[in-house]
Design a protein around this motif. Structure first.
Motif, PDB file in Angstrom:
ATOM      1  N   TYR A 102       5.054  63.179  -2.773  1.00  0.00           N
ATOM      2  CA  TYR A 102       3.843  62.787  -2.062  1.00  0.00           C
ATOM      3  C   TYR A 102       2.727  62.387  -3.033  1.00  0.00           C
ATOM      4  O   TYR A 102       2.633  62.882  -4.145  1.00  0.00           O
ATOM      5  CB  TYR A 102       3.343  63.922  -1.157  1.00  0.00           C
ATOM      6  N   SER A 137      -7.942  70.905   3.132  1.00  0.00           N
ATOM      7  CA  SER A 137      -8.040  71.136   4.577  1.00  0.00           C
ATOM      8  C   SER A 137      -7.597  72.546   4.955  1.00  0.00           C
ATOM      9  O   SER A 137      -8.201  73.178   5.818  1.00  0.00           O
ATOM     10  CB  SER A 137      -7.224  70.099   5.351  1.00  0.00           C
ATOM     11  N   ILE A 138      -6.556  73.055   4.287  1.00  0.00           N
ATOM     12  CA  ILE A 138      -6.130  74.419   4.642  1.00  0.00           C
ATOM     13  C   ILE A 138      -7.093  75.468   4.080  1.00  0.00           C
ATOM     14  O   ILE A 138      -7.054  76.630   4.462  1.00  0.00           O
ATOM     15  CB  ILE A 138      -4.673  74.725   4.203  1.00  0.00           C
ATOM     16  N   LYS A 139      -7.962  75.025   3.147  1.00  0.00           N
ATOM     17  CA  LYS A 139      -9.033  75.918   2.670  1.00  0.00           C
ATOM     18  C   LYS A 139     -10.267  75.802   3.573  1.00  0.00           C
ATOM     19  O   LYS A 139     -11.297  76.414   3.300  1.00  0.00           O
ATOM     20  CB  LYS A 139      -9.444  75.538   1.241  1.00  0.00           C
ATOM     21  N   LEU A 165       3.912  71.155  -6.866  1.00  0.00           N
ATOM     22  CA  LEU A 165       3.302  70.116  -6.039  1.00  0.00           C
ATOM     23  C   LEU A 165       4.452  69.481  -5.267  1.00  0.00           C
ATOM     24  O   LEU A 165       5.603  69.589  -5.675  1.00  0.00           O
ATOM     25  CB  LEU A 165       2.628  69.054  -6.910  1.00  0.00           C
ATOM     26  N   TYR A 166       4.132  68.807  -4.193  1.00  0.00           N
ATOM     27  CA  TYR A 166       5.172  68.057  -3.490  1.00  0.00           C
ATOM     28  C   TYR A 166       5.565  66.878  -4.383  1.00  0.00           C
ATOM     29  O   TYR A 166       4.719  66.018  -4.664  1.00  0.00           O
ATOM     30  CB  TYR A 166       4.647  67.522  -2.160  1.00  0.00           C
ATOM     31  N   LEU A 213     -10.667  73.929  -6.226  1.00  0.00           N
ATOM     32  CA  LEU A 213     -11.151  72.958  -5.236  1.00  0.00           C
ATOM     33  C   LEU A 213     -12.258  73.500  -4.331  1.00  0.00           C
ATOM     34  O   LEU A 213     -13.253  72.829  -4.083  1.00  0.00           O
ATOM     35  CB  LEU A 213      -9.953  72.523  -4.390  1.00  0.00           C
ATOM     36  N   ALA A 223      -6.596  72.024  -7.917  1.00  0.00           N
ATOM     37  CA  ALA A 223      -6.345  72.551  -6.570  1.00  0.00           C
ATOM     38  C   ALA A 223      -6.851  73.990  -6.454  1.00  0.00           C
ATOM     39  O   ALA A 223      -7.415  74.381  -5.432  1.00  0.00           O
ATOM     40  CB  ALA A 223      -4.854  72.481  -6.249  1.00  0.00           C
ATOM     41  N   GLU A 282      -3.411  62.726  -1.439  1.00  0.00           N
ATOM     42  CA  GLU A 282      -3.121  63.251  -0.103  1.00  0.00           C
ATOM     43  C   GLU A 282      -2.820  64.747  -0.172  1.00  0.00           C
ATOM     44  O   GLU A 282      -3.198  65.509   0.724  1.00  0.00           O
ATOM     45  CB  GLU A 282      -1.940  62.494   0.505  1.00  0.00           C
ATOM     46  N   GLN A 283      -2.143  65.147  -1.231  1.00  0.00           N
ATOM     47  CA  GLN A 283      -1.857  66.583  -1.393  1.00  0.00           C
ATOM     48  C   GLN A 283      -3.158  67.356  -1.575  1.00  0.00           C
ATOM     49  O   GLN A 283      -3.337  68.439  -1.020  1.00  0.00           O
ATOM     50  CB  GLN A 283      -0.956  66.808  -2.607  1.00  0.00           C
ATOM     51  N   TYR A 310      -4.883  67.753   1.633  1.00  0.00           N
ATOM     52  CA  TYR A 310      -4.170  68.761   2.438  1.00  0.00           C
ATOM     53  C   TYR A 310      -4.567  70.169   1.988  1.00  0.00           C
ATOM     54  O   TYR A 310      -4.913  71.023   2.811  1.00  0.00           O
ATOM     55  CB  TYR A 310      -2.664  68.544   2.281  1.00  0.00           C
ATOM     56  N   PHE A 311      -4.543  70.376   0.663  1.00  0.00           N
ATOM     57  CA  PHE A 311      -4.909  71.700   0.133  1.00  0.00           C
ATOM     58  C   PHE A 311      -6.358  72.036   0.518  1.00  0.00           C
ATOM     59  O   PHE A 311      -6.672  73.181   0.841  1.00  0.00           O
ATOM     60  CB  PHE A 311      -4.746  71.731  -1.387  1.00  0.00           C
TER      61      PHE A 311
END
Lengths: 459, 301
Positions: free
Chosen positions: B86, B97-99, B82-83, B145, B142, B90-91, B94-95
C-alpha cells in the motif's frame, strides 16, 4: 459494547480492496461476460425461433397465421378427403392436381413468389403419407406454417378415415386424442418441464455463484489478517484499537466488497438485458404471456410453440419474486459471509507467516466445499429430497441454497425465516468464539496454531 | 503527571514471562527498559499498552488506569511493519484515523514529520519500495503522529546507519525536551547511557536491577581499573590484590576491591620506575552492569 475504530478499519480495508487490479479487472471482465450472456440469452432465440415468433405475433394480433395461400393437392390414394372446409379458416385454397401436374407445380413454385405448396398424399403398407413441398425463398413461406399445415392434413386424414370405418363423429375427439401420461413425487405439486428444468438449473447456478462470492472473499479476510500479522502492522494497530474492531471492520469491508462486485456484475447482466430488449424474445412474447399464451398457441393452429412454453415457464417459476425475496437474499448473503469470514479470521490469526496461510485455511476450505456440495448435489434431481431439506437449514450450506429455494417458491416465508434464524444463531456463536480467541492469539508469532492451542491461549 | 507500573505479572502456561514488575516514571524524560533477549520486555510493553492481558498488576497514568484508546500513546515496535503493497501516505492517513485524528491535522503532522525525517519523496511510494532504514523512519513518524504524551520505543536505532541514528537521536531529544514520557528499550548501552537517567533491567522475567543509573554506579564505586605501562605489571597487581579481567593492546583491565588498592598499585609502579602510559579508574559501565547481572545464563529464546 462500543467497538472504537471498526469504521476506520472498514473504510481502509474497503478502499484498498476495491482499488486492487484484481478487483477492477475481474469485475469489468466478468460483468462484460455476464452482459454479453444476458444479451445473447434474450436475443439468440429471436434468430433461432424467428418463424415461430412471427406466427405468434400475427396470431396474437388476430391475423391469419398461415403464410400459405394455395395448396396444390395430389391425392394418390383411393380415398377421398375433404380438406377445403378444414383449411378455409386459414384462407387456404385447395386445388386438386394430378401427379404429373404436382411435379410441374413443384418446379414452378420454386421460382415464383406465389404463396403455394404442393402436397402429395400416398398410401402404402406402412400407412398414409403426406409430403408437402414449399418455396422457402422467394415466396417467404414459414417452415412452421408448413409443419402446421401438415399437422392439419394428417389430423383430417385420420378423422375422415375413421369416419369411413364407421366411427361416429361424436366419438372422433376421444378416438383421436393422445393418452397423456405424467409422474411426480407424492405430496408435491406436478410442475411443467420448463419449470422443472429451472428448479434444477437456477439453484445449481445460484449455489455456484454464491459459493464463489461468499467463500473467496471470506478467504481474503484470512489473507488480510495474515498480512497484518506477518508484516507486524498489527502491533501498531493494537496501540489504537481493539482486535475485535480490526476483525469486525475487515469482515464487514470484505462483505461489502463482495456485495459490490456481485451487484456490479449483476448490473452488467441488467445492462445486457436492457440493450437486448428492443430485439429480444422477452419483449416479443412477454406482453402475450399468461392467459394470452394459450390463445396464441391455439391461434397458431395447434403447432407446438417452444418459445411460449419457455417464456411462460420462466414467468411461472419466478412468479414468487417480490421484495421479501430480495430481503432474504440480502440477509442470507450477509449472514453467510459473516459465518465463513469469522472462521477465516481465526485461520488468518493462527499464522504469523504468509507461507503458513494455505495450510491454515484448509479447515475453512473443507467446511466451505462440504457446504457447497450439500447445497449443490440435491438440486441435480430438481425435486425436493431429504438432503435438500437438510441443506437449507445447516449454516455451512444454507447460504448457498436458501436464496434460490425461496426465489423459486420451494419454501415458504416461514421456513426461510427459520433457516435465516439458524444461520444468524450460528453467526453469533462463531463471533463469540472469534471475539474470545482472536484477542488471545493475534500477537502470537511463530508456528501456526492449532484450534486447540488457540482455545488454550484464549483462556 | 506520572506513569506507574505496579506488580505486573504474566504467565504463558507454566512459563513465567514477567514477574512482579514495578517502576514509575515521575517526570518527563527517557526511561530505559532493558533486558536480555526473551527477558520479557516486549511482553511487559504489550501489557503496559493493554494489547496483552495481564495476570496481575496495574498501569496508571496520572493516577488512572492507562487506556490507550483515550490517551495519546506512540509505539515503535521492535518488529516493525507497514503494509508492503500500500501507498505510504494512505497508510499514514489510516494510522492517523485510528488515532482519532482529522485529515487536516493528520496532513500537517505527516508533512512535519516526513520533512523532519527527510522522507518526503517517499510519500507516494509503496512500503516494499523503501529501504529498511526508510521504512523505519516511516514507522517512527507513525509513532509520533498523534503528538503522544507517552512514547514507547523498542530498539529504535537498530539497523540504522550512523547518519540516520543521529537523526533519530536528535528527534528523541526533541521529544524528551518537549516534556514527553519516553520508555526506550535498546541493546545499545551507549545510547541508553546517553539518554536515560532511570532504568529497569529484566532477566528471565524478573527485575534484576532498577533505579537511577548514576546512583547505581555511584553505589558500586570506581571498581574498574585499566592500566597501560611500558613494563609488565602483573606481579605488582597481584601484590595489591587486583583481579585481572582481560589484557588487550590498550592495556590490562582489573577489578579493584577499593580505591585504596588502586592507589597502592599506582604508587608501586612509580616507585619501581615503571612508565605509566594509562591509568584509568572508573565506575562500571552500563554494559558491564548488564553483563554482570544477566551474563552466563542468557535466555536465547
Amino acid at each position: 459494547m462500543k467497538i472504537k475504530g471498526w469504521k476506520e478499519v472498514f473504510k481502509f480495508s474497503f478502499t484498498q480492496q476495491i482499488r486492487t487490479k484484481s478487483f477492477i479487472i475481474g469485475t469489468i471482465v466478468i460483468a462484460l461476460i455476464v452482459a454479453i450472456m444476458a444479451f445473447l440469452a434474450d436475443f439468440l432465440p429471436v434468430i433461432f425461433l424467428s418463424d415461430e415468433l412471427d406466427k405468434i405475433e400475427r396470431a396474437a394480433g388476430g391475423e391469419d397465421v398461415f403464410t400459405v395461400d394455395t395448396m396444390y393437392l395430389s391425392n394418390e390414394t383411393d380415398y377421398d378427403f375433404d380438406f377445403s372446409s378444414v383449411l378455409s379458416d386459414g384462407n387456404i385454397t385447395v386445388k386438386s392436381v394430378t401427379s404429373e401436374e404436382a411435379e410441374a407445380k413443384t418446379k414452378e413454385i420454386a421460382d415464383t413468389t406465389e404463396k403455394a405448396v404442393v402436397t402429395k398424399i400416398t398410401l402404402d403398407d406402412s400407412g398414409f403419407a403426406v409430403d408437402t413441398r414449399y418455396a422457402a425463398g422467394k415466396a417467404d413461406i414459414a417452415k412452421g406454417d408448413v409443419e402446421a399445415l401438415n399437422a392439419v392434413l394428417t389430423d383430417t386424414i385420420k378423422k375422415q378415415y375413421l369416419m369411413k370405418l364407421g366411427v361416429a363423429e361424436a366419438d372422433l375427439g376421444l378416438a383421436m386424442s393422445n393418452v397423456r401420461s405424467s409422474f411426480s413425487s407424492a405430496g408435491q405439486e406436478p410442475v411443467g418441464f420448463v419449470q422443472q428444468m429451472l428448479n434444477t438449473i437456477v439453484p445449481m447456478i445460484s449455489s455456484i455463484v454464491l459459493f464463489v462470492f461468499i467463500f473467496s472473499y471470506s478467504q481474503m479476510v484470512a489473507q488480510s489478517i495474515a498480512i497484518e500479522k506477518s508484516s507486524r502492522v498489527i502491533e501498531y494497530l493494537l496501540t489504537s484499537i481493539k482486535p475485535l474492531a480490526i476483525i469486525l471492520g475487515k469482515v464487514l469491508a470484505m462483505c461489502c466488497v463482495s456485495l459490490l462486485q456481485f451487484i456490479l456484475i449483476g448490473l452488467g447482466g441488467v445492462v445486457g438485458f436492457v440493450v437486448s430488449l428492443p430485439f429480444g424474445i422477452i419483449s416479443k412474447i412477454g406482453p402475450m404471456l399468461g392467459s394470452a399464451a394459450e390463445q396464441v398457441q391455439t391461434a397458431a393452429s395447434g403447432a407446438e410453440s417452444g418459445a411460449v412454453e419457455v417464456v411462460g415457464g420462466i414467468t411461472e417459476a419466478f412468479s414468487h419474486l417480490d421484495a421479501s425475496v430480495f430481503i432474504i437474499m440480502f440477509v442470507t448473503f450477509i449472514l453467510g459471509f459473516l459465518f465463513f469470514a469469522g472462521i477465516a479470521g481465526l485461520a488468518g490469526a493462527s499464522v504469523s507467516k504468509m507461507e503458513d496461510l494455505s495450510s491454515a485455511i484448509q479447515p475453512l476450505s473443507l467446511i466451505g466445499v462440504l457446504g457447497f456440495y450439500l447445497a449443490y448435489f440435491p438440486q441435480i434431481t430438481g425435486e425436493e429430497n431429504t438432503m435438500s431439506l437438510v441443506a437449507r437449514y445447516i449454516p455451512i450450506s444454507s447460504p448457498f441454497i436458501l436464496p434460490s429455494d425461496y426465489m423459486l417458491g420451494k419454501i415458504d416465508l416461514m421456513s426461510a425465516l427459520i433457516a435465516v434464524a439458524i444461520l444468524a444463531a450460528a453467526d453469533i456463536v462463531i463471533m463469540m468464539i472469534v471475539a474470545k480467541v482472536y484477542e488471545g492469539v493475534i500477537l502470537h508469532t511463530g508456528n501456526r496454531l492449532k484450534f486447540s492451542d488457540m482455545l488454550k491461549m484464549s483462556k | 503527571m506520572s506513569l506507574v507500573v505496579e506488580h505486573l505479572s504474566k504467565k504463558f502456561g507454566d512459563h513465567i514471562a514477567v514477574e512482579d514488575l514495578s517502576f514509575s516514571i515521575e517526570k518527563p524524560g527517557v526511561f530505559a527498559f532493558l533486558g536480555t533477549n526473551g527477558a520479557g520486555k516486549s511482553t511487559s510493553i504489550r501489557m503496559i499498552l493493554g494489547m496483552l492481558s495481564k495476570d496481575s498488576g496495574s498501569v496508571t497514568w496520572n493516577g488512572k488506569p492507562l487506556d490507550i484508546m483515550t490517551e495519546k500513546v506512540g509505539y515503535l515496535a521492535e518488529e516493525r511493519g507497514l503494509y508492503p503493497k500500500y501507498n505510504i501516505m494512505e497508510q499514514m492517513y489510516y494510522f492517523a484515523s485510528i488515532k482519532g485524528m482529522k485529515k487536516k491535522a493528520a496532513t500537517a503532522a505527516i508533512d512535519y514529520l516526513f520533512s523532519r525525517l527527510k522522507i518526503e519523496e517517499y510519500k507516494k511510494k509503496k512500503a516494499e519500495q523503501l529501504s529498511k532504514g526508510n521504512q523505519q523512519k516511516v514507522q517512527l513518524a507513525a509513532a509520533l503522529l498523534c503528538n503522544p504524551e507517552i512514547i514507547i520505543l523498542d530498539e529504535p536505532l537498530s539497523g540504522l546507519d550512523p547518519v540516520n541514528a543521529d537523526l533519530f537521536k536528535s528527534i528523541i531529544r526533541e521529544e524528551r525536551d518537549s516534556g514527553k514520557y519516553i520508555i526506550m528499550s535498546s541493546h545499545q548501552m551507549e545510547t541508553i547511557e546517553e539518554f536515560c537517567e532511570d532504568l529497569v533491567l529484566l532477566h528471565r522475567g524478573k527485575t534484576v536491577m532498577q533505579g537511577n543509573l548514576n546512583d547505581i554506579k555511584r553505589a558500586r564505586g570506581r571498581e574498574n581499573l585499566t592500566v597501560k605501562a611500558d613494563k609488565p605489571i602483573g606481579d605488582i597487581a597481584e601484590r595489591c590484590g587486583l583481579t585481572l579481567v582481560e589484557e588487550t593492546p590498550n592495556g590490562s583491565s582489573f577489578k579493584v576491591k577499593s580505591e585504596e588498592d588502586a592507589g597502592r598499585m599506582l604508587k608501586e609502579m612509580l616507585d619501581n620506575g615503571i612508565n605509566v602510559i594509562k591509568f584509568d579508574l572508573r565506575e562500571p559501565s552500563l554494559h558491564e552492569l548488564f553483563v554482570e547481572k544477566c551474563g552466563g545464563e542468557v535466555n536465547e529464546d
